[in-house]
Design a protein around this motif. Sequence first.
Motif, PDB file in Angstrom:
ATOM      1  N   SER A  65     -33.905  70.388  68.658  1.00  0.00           N
ATOM      2  CA  SER A  65     -34.382  69.711  67.335  1.00  0.00           C
ATOM      3  C   SER A  65     -33.672  69.423  66.292  1.00  0.00           C
ATOM      4  N   VAL A  66     -32.817  70.394  66.003  1.00  0.00           N
ATOM      5  CA  VAL A  66     -32.089  70.073  65.044  1.00  0.00           C
ATOM      6  C   VAL A  66     -30.959  69.047  65.353  1.00  0.00           C
ATOM      7  N   TYR A  67     -30.505  69.113  66.483  1.00  0.00           N
ATOM      8  CA  TYR A  67     -29.543  68.174  67.143  1.00  0.00           C
ATOM      9  C   TYR A  67     -30.043  66.804  66.879  1.00  0.00           C
ATOM     10  N   ARG A  68     -31.443  66.569  67.431  1.00  0.00           N
ATOM     11  CA  ARG A  68     -32.227  65.232  67.317  1.00  0.00           C
ATOM     12  C   ARG A  68     -32.437  64.751  65.877  1.00  0.00           C
ATOM     13  N   VAL A  69     -32.650  65.685  65.221  1.00  0.00           N
ATOM     14  CA  VAL A  69     -32.814  65.388  63.787  1.00  0.00           C
ATOM     15  C   VAL A  69     -31.413  64.913  63.200  1.00  0.00           C
ATOM     16  N   SER A  70     -30.508  65.547  63.338  1.00  0.00           N
ATOM     17  CA  SER A  70     -29.276  65.047  62.941  1.00  0.00           C
ATOM     18  C   SER A  70     -28.853  63.851  63.345  1.00  0.00           C
ATOM     19  N   GLU A  71     -28.987  63.558  64.486  1.00  0.00           N
ATOM     20  CA  GLU A  71     -28.751  62.311  65.368  1.00  0.00           C
ATOM     21  C   GLU A  71     -29.638  61.148  64.872  1.00  0.00           C
ATOM     22  N   TYR A  72     -30.636  61.258  64.458  1.00  0.00           N
ATOM     23  CA  TYR A  72     -31.198  60.228  63.861  1.00  0.00           C
ATOM     24  C   TYR A  72     -31.314  60.267  62.156  1.00  0.00           C
ATOM     25  N   SER A  73     -30.935  61.181  61.601  1.00  0.00           N
ATOM     26  CA  SER A  73     -30.864  61.085  60.082  1.00  0.00           C
ATOM     27  C   SER A  73     -29.569  60.453  59.608  1.00  0.00           C
ATOM     28  N   LEU A  74     -28.603  60.391  60.246  1.00  0.00           N
ATOM     29  CA  LEU A  74     -27.440  59.830  59.943  1.00  0.00           C
ATOM     30  C   LEU A  74     -27.760  58.313  59.914  1.00  0.00           C
ATOM     31  N   PRO A  75     -27.236  57.465  58.848  1.00  0.00           N
ATOM     32  CA  PRO A  75     -27.336  55.934  58.858  1.00  0.00           C
ATOM     33  C   PRO A  75     -26.572  55.284  60.139  1.00  0.00           C
ATOM     34  N   GLY A  76     -27.677  54.608  60.555  1.00  0.00           N
ATOM     35  CA  GLY A  76     -27.374  53.420  61.621  1.00  0.00           C
ATOM     36  C   GLY A  76     -27.330  54.130  62.973  1.00  0.00           C
ATOM     37  N   TYR A  77     -27.306  53.648  64.090  1.00  0.00           N
ATOM     38  CA  TYR A  77     -27.424  54.182  65.229  1.00  0.00           C
ATOM     39  C   TYR A  77     -25.968  54.296  65.961  1.00  0.00           C
ATOM     40  N   HIS A  78     -24.892  53.839  65.283  1.00  0.00           N
ATOM     41  CA  HIS A  78     -23.513  53.681  65.810  1.00  0.00           C
ATOM     42  C   HIS A  78     -22.674  54.921  64.912  1.00  0.00           C
ATOM     43  N   ASN A  79     -23.314  56.166  64.935  1.00  0.00           N
ATOM     44  CA  ASN A  79     -22.773  56.961  64.238  1.00  0.00           C
ATOM     45  C   ASN A  79     -22.057  58.183  65.095  1.00  0.00           C
ATOM     46  N   ALA A  80     -21.245  59.134  64.708  1.00  0.00           N
ATOM     47  CA  ALA A  80     -20.472  59.940  65.637  1.00  0.00           C
ATOM     48  C   ALA A  80     -21.352  60.868  66.478  1.00  0.00           C
ATOM     49  N   ILE A  81     -22.479  61.229  65.948  1.00  0.00           N
ATOM     50  CA  ILE A  81     -23.325  62.280  67.049  1.00  0.00           C
ATOM     51  C   ILE A  81     -24.024  61.055  68.113  1.00  0.00           C
ATOM     52  N   SER A  82     -24.437  60.160  67.625  1.00  0.00           N
ATOM     53  CA  SER A  82     -25.087  59.301  68.517  1.00  0.00           C
ATOM     54  C   SER A  82     -24.131  58.695  69.693  1.00  0.00           C
ATOM     55  N   LEU A  83     -22.957  58.405  69.195  1.00  0.00           N
ATOM     56  CA  LEU A  83     -22.198  57.945  70.368  1.00  0.00           C
ATOM     57  C   LEU A  83     -21.288  59.024  71.258  1.00  0.00           C
ATOM     58  N   ASN A  84     -21.451  60.292  70.705  1.00  0.00           N
ATOM     59  CA  ASN A  84     -20.833  61.342  71.603  1.00  0.00           C
ATOM     60  C   ASN A  84     -21.823  61.738  72.781  1.00  0.00           C
ATOM     61  N   GLU A  85     -21.228  61.391  73.766  1.00  0.00           N
ATOM     62  CA  GLU A  85     -22.004  61.669  75.143  1.00  0.00           C
ATOM     63  C   GLU A  85     -21.961  63.248  75.256  1.00  0.00           C
ATOM     64  N   GLY A  86     -20.851  63.731  75.217  1.00  0.00           N
ATOM     65  CA  GLY A  86     -20.612  65.233  75.358  1.00  0.00           C
ATOM     66  C   GLY A  86     -21.751  65.965  74.531  1.00  0.00           C
ATOM     67  N   LEU A  87     -22.076  65.564  73.256  1.00  0.00           N
ATOM     68  CA  LEU A  87     -23.252  66.273  72.522  1.00  0.00           C
ATOM     69  C   LEU A  87     -24.484  66.093  73.130  1.00  0.00           C
ATOM     70  N   PHE A  88     -24.783  64.951  73.500  1.00  0.00           N
ATOM     71  CA  PHE A  88     -26.028  64.460  74.192  1.00  0.00           C
ATOM     72  C   PHE A  88     -26.391  65.407  75.279  1.00  0.00           C
ATOM     73  N   TYR A  89     -25.167  65.482  76.307  1.00  0.00           N
ATOM     74  CA  TYR A  89     -25.645  66.300  77.417  1.00  0.00           C
ATOM     75  C   TYR A  89     -25.743  67.478  77.128  1.00  0.00           C
ATOM     76  N   GLY A  90     -24.669  68.128  76.177  1.00  0.00           N
ATOM     77  CA  GLY A  90     -24.933  69.622  76.018  1.00  0.00           C
ATOM     78  C   GLY A  90     -26.031  70.229  75.057  1.00  0.00           C
ATOM     79  N   LEU A  91     -26.402  69.332  73.791  1.00  0.00           N
ATOM     80  CA  LEU A  91     -27.461  69.634  73.174  1.00  0.00           C
ATOM     81  C   LEU A  91     -28.850  69.231  73.333  1.00  0.00           C
ATOM     82  N   ASP A  92     -28.917  68.508  74.351  1.00  0.00           N
ATOM     83  CA  ASP A  92     -30.248  67.928  74.606  1.00  0.00           C
ATOM     84  C   ASP A  92     -30.719  68.100  76.330  1.00  0.00           C
ATOM     85  N   ILE A  93     -29.811  67.463  77.067  1.00  0.00           N
ATOM     86  CA  ILE A  93     -29.904  67.614  78.500  1.00  0.00           C
ATOM     87  C   ILE A  93     -30.033  69.057  79.153  1.00  0.00           C
TER      88      ILE A  93
END
Length: 141
Positions: A65-93
């Motif tokens: 949940s902390v990862y998801r909130v930080s992903e959507y709280s940064l301005p714009g969809y094209h931020n470092a967390i949203s574009l980092n596929e490793g973070l998505f796989y590691g902290l979500d999936i």
Amino acid sequence: LSLAVFIFFTIISIYIHYKIQQASLPSSSSSYSTTTTKTNNDDDKRWTRLFYVLYFDMVLLVIRSVYRVSEYSLPGYHNAISLNEGLFYGLDIFLMLIIFALWIPFHPGFYLSTTKGDQKQQQQQDAVDMNELSVVTIVQK
């Protein structure tokens, strides 16, 4: 809202675990037999293990949940967390995979099992209930 519901669920889980532990403590004036106490202790250990798995899953869900909130709280969809596929796989999936995988060997159904005689009696009662239901449905038509 989801965080409030999650906090409420956590509080209820801890409260239920506490009440189960309090109920399982033998009193000094109790007249339980040794086998009853041993059976209750085994059941208590199994339920305690189930609660620990639940608590571990809650920690993993908070991390996710902390990862998801930080992903959507940064301005714009094209931020470092949203574009980092490793973070998505590691902290979500991966966290969700661990959560699901933990419930395979620790499924609550294993702790709610009954004896074979009780299961057969319950199946017979369910069959009788279904027959009564179908008779009532036919009569109403």
